[in-house]
Design a protein around this motif. Structure first.
Motif, PDB file in Angstrom:
ATOM      1  N   GLN A   1       0.574  -1.245  -0.244  1.00  8.67           N
ATOM      2  CA  GLN A   1      -0.110   0.157  -0.305  1.00  8.67           C
ATOM      3  C   GLN A   1       0.946   1.244  -0.184  1.00  8.67           C
ATOM      4  N   PRO A   2       0.378   2.269  -1.080  1.00  3.82           N
ATOM      5  CA  PRO A   2       1.679   3.711  -1.008  1.00  3.82           C
ATOM      6  C   PRO A   2       1.167   4.086   0.300  1.00  3.82           C
ATOM      7  N   GLY A   3       2.591   4.873   0.819  1.00  5.20           N
ATOM      8  CA  GLY A   3       2.498   5.857   1.739  1.00  5.20           C
ATOM      9  C   GLY A   3       2.351   4.498   3.166  1.00  5.20           C
ATOM     10  N   GLU A   4       2.750   3.387   2.644  1.00  9.60           N
ATOM     11  CA  GLU A   4       2.699   2.549   4.168  1.00  9.60           C
ATOM     12  C   GLU A   4       4.170   2.723   4.923  1.00  9.60           C
ATOM     13  N   THR A   5       3.815   2.864   6.400  1.00  7.41           N
ATOM     14  CA  THR A   5       4.870   3.209   6.861  1.00  7.41           C
ATOM     15  C   THR A   5       5.729   2.448   8.075  1.00  7.41           C
TER      16      THR A   5
ATOM     17  N   GLY B   1       2.821  -9.603  -1.282  1.00 11.05           N
ATOM     18  CA  GLY B   1       3.270 -10.145  -2.828  1.00 11.05           C
ATOM     19  C   GLY B   1       2.725  -8.884  -4.494  1.00 11.05           C
ATOM     20  N   HIS B   2       1.662 -10.004  -5.448  1.00 15.11           N
ATOM     21  CA  HIS B   2       1.125  -9.420  -6.291  1.00 15.11           C
ATOM     22  C   HIS B   2       1.456  -9.233  -6.462  1.00 15.11           C
ATOM     23  N   PHE B   3       3.054  -8.789  -7.405  1.00 14.25           N
ATOM     24  CA  PHE B   3       3.867  -7.649  -8.433  1.00 14.25           C
ATOM     25  C   PHE B   3       5.016  -8.699  -9.196  1.00 14.25           C
TER      26      PHE B   3
ATOM     27  N   SER C   1      12.637  -2.447   0.192  1.00 11.01           N
ATOM     28  CA  SER C   1      12.638  -0.399   0.600  1.00 11.01           C
ATOM     29  C   SER C   1      13.182  -0.120   1.698  1.00 11.01           C
ATOM     30  N   ARG C   2      13.253   0.611   1.973  1.00  6.50           N
ATOM     31  CA  ARG C   2      13.780   1.367   3.199  1.00  6.50           C
ATOM     32  C   ARG C   2      13.369   2.468   3.186  1.00  6.50           C
ATOM     33  N   ASN C   3      13.406   2.831   4.439  1.00  5.59           N
ATOM     34  CA  ASN C   3      12.896   4.086   4.862  1.00  5.59           C
ATOM     35  C   ASN C   3      12.337   4.730   6.243  1.00  5.59           C
ATOM     36  N   SER C   4      13.233   6.012   5.943  1.00  5.29           N
ATOM     37  CA  SER C   4      13.234   6.509   7.603  1.00  5.29           C
ATOM     38  C   SER C   4      12.250   6.899   8.425  1.00  5.29           C
ATOM     39  N   VAL C   5      11.720   6.970   9.834  1.00  3.44           N
ATOM     40  CA  VAL C   5      10.810   7.429   9.837  1.00  3.44           C
ATOM     41  C   VAL C   5      11.234   8.369  11.311  1.00  3.44           C
TER      42      VAL C   5
ATOM     43  N   ALA D   1      11.365  -5.937 -11.617  1.00  5.91           N
ATOM     44  CA  ALA D   1      11.460  -5.591 -10.293  1.00  5.91           C
ATOM     45  C   ALA D   1      11.983  -4.358 -10.966  1.00  5.91           C
ATOM     46  N   ALA D   2      11.819  -3.505 -11.416  1.00  7.47           N
ATOM     47  CA  ALA D   2      12.066  -1.907 -11.061  1.00  7.47           C
ATOM     48  C   ALA D   2      10.843  -1.140 -12.330  1.00  7.47           C
ATOM     49  N   ASP D   3       9.983  -2.332 -12.521  1.00  9.39           N
ATOM     50  CA  ASP D   3       8.812  -1.389 -13.040  1.00  9.39           C
ATOM     51  C   ASP D   3       7.915  -0.289 -12.468  1.00  9.39           C
ATOM     52  N   PRO D   4       7.680   1.199 -12.722  1.00  8.97           N
ATOM     53  CA  PRO D   4       7.462   1.770 -12.615  1.00  8.97           C
ATOM     54  C   PRO D   4       6.501   1.842 -11.189  1.00  8.97           C
ATOM     55  N   ALA D   5       5.655   0.497 -11.451  1.00 13.02           N
ATOM     56  CA  ALA D   5       4.415   0.393 -10.404  1.00 13.02           C
ATOM     57  C   ALA D   5       4.320  -0.257  -9.277  1.00 13.02           C
ATOM     58  N   ILE D   6       5.965  -0.960  -9.021  1.00 17.31           N
ATOM     59  CA  ILE D   6       6.282  -1.512  -7.818  1.00 17.31           C
ATOM     60  C   ILE D   6       6.835   0.122  -7.018  1.00 17.31           C
ATOM     61  N   LEU D   7       7.984   0.539  -7.947  1.00 20.09           N
ATOM     62  CA  LEU D   7       8.795   1.511  -7.021  1.00 20.09           C
ATOM     63  C   LEU D   7       7.592   2.627  -6.703  1.00 20.09           C
ATOM     64  N   LYS D   8       6.298   2.657  -7.124  1.00 19.40           N
ATOM     65  CA  LYS D   8       5.060   3.657  -6.779  1.00 19.40           C
ATOM     66  C   LYS D   8       5.053   2.818  -5.538  1.00 19.40           C
ATOM     67  N   ALA D   9       4.962   1.491  -5.483  1.00 15.43           N
ATOM     68  CA  ALA D   9       3.862   1.063  -3.968  1.00 15.43           C
ATOM     69  C   ALA D   9       4.198   1.054  -3.256  1.00 15.43           C
ATOM     70  N   LEU D  10       5.698   0.976  -3.664  1.00 14.80           N
ATOM     71  CA  LEU D  10       6.555   1.134  -2.341  1.00 14.80           C
ATOM     72  C   LEU D  10       6.952   2.705  -1.429  1.00 14.80           C
TER      73      LEU D  10
END
Length: 235
Positions: free
Chosen positions: A140-144, A150-152, A173-177, A200-209
């Motif tokens: 889910q985009p925005g999840e921290t 899975g899915h992709f 993915s990594r994200n500083s919170v 794996a580098a598809d924009p849909a995957i990068l956007k989802a993360l």
């Protein structure tokens, strides 16, 4: 199995594309797509060999034996469609019954099987929080919070010595919170015998993360995990 750390937890990636979580004694598999061949035979007239469910369930059984897992979490698209359980031939149905009786089995539903029949053995859920780790079908985009999904069906596309290589991979993915903590999210490769893949580098995957500071693909190579950068936040 190849061990690695993720969000303060120890995991191990199996050769079969399953993920093992030692603390929970849990095996996680994404996108089984059971009965995909029978779906195409019924709805598209494509007579694929009707043994994909057997092969997929044999691989699940192998991963359970390899890891000693007591719990199994499936991360959605367990069947290729919600009517798939009714098309299981007796041998595959018996295999599935044995696996679900031998473990604490949890089906997380996905877009292909959102209406799985409740009579099937195991527990049904749309998503779960297990020890602070969110388990769901689609990132889910925005999840921290730490997340497994899975899915992709991610695959790493490489060119090595003028040869094109496509390998199923994990995307992390990594994200500083807040308060300097680093969170992360992981997309597992598809587990099913008849599953394709997305770059794996598809924009849909990068956007989802997103949000993320960096996104990498991980593949097994020589008993180790090789990491390949997919995306980095602008400095």
């Amino acid at each position: 199995m190849v061990p690695f750390s993720f969000c303060g937890e120890e995991f191990a990636l199996c050769q079969t594309n399953a993920l093992y979580w030692p603390r929970e004694r849990a095996l996680l598999v994404a996108d089984l797509h059971l009965e995909k061949a029978s779906f195409y035979a019924t709805h598209a007239g494509q007579m694929l060999p009707p043994y994909d469910s057997r092969e997929t369930l044999e691989r699940v059984a192998l991963a359970i034996r390899e890891t000693g897992a007591r719990r199994v979490f499936t991360l959605g698209d367990n069947f290729h469609d919600s009517a798939g359980p009714d098309r299981l031939e007796p041998h595959a149905a018996g295999m599935l019954a044995a696996l679900t009786h031998a473990t604490d089995w949890v089906w997380i539903t996905g877009n292909h099987d959102a209406a799985m029949p409740p009579r099937i053995d195991g527990t049904l859920a749309t998503e779960l929080d297990v020890g602070g780790m969110i388990l769901r079908h689609q990132a889910q985009p925005g999840e921290t919070r730490p997340e497994l999904s899975g899915h992709f069906h991610p695959r790493l596309h490489l060119t090595v010595r003028e040869r094109r290589i496509r390998r199923s991979c994990v995307v992390v993915s990594r994200n500083s919170v807040a308060e300097g903590r680093v969170s992360g999210r992981m997309i597992l490769p598809a587990f099913g015998a008849l599953t394709g893949g997305m770059d794996a580098a598809d924009p849909a995957i990068l956007k989802a993360l997103q949000p993320a500071s960096g996104i990498d693909a991980m593949v097994q190579a020589g008993g180790k995990l090789a990491t390949f950068p997919l995306w980095r936040a602008a400095a």
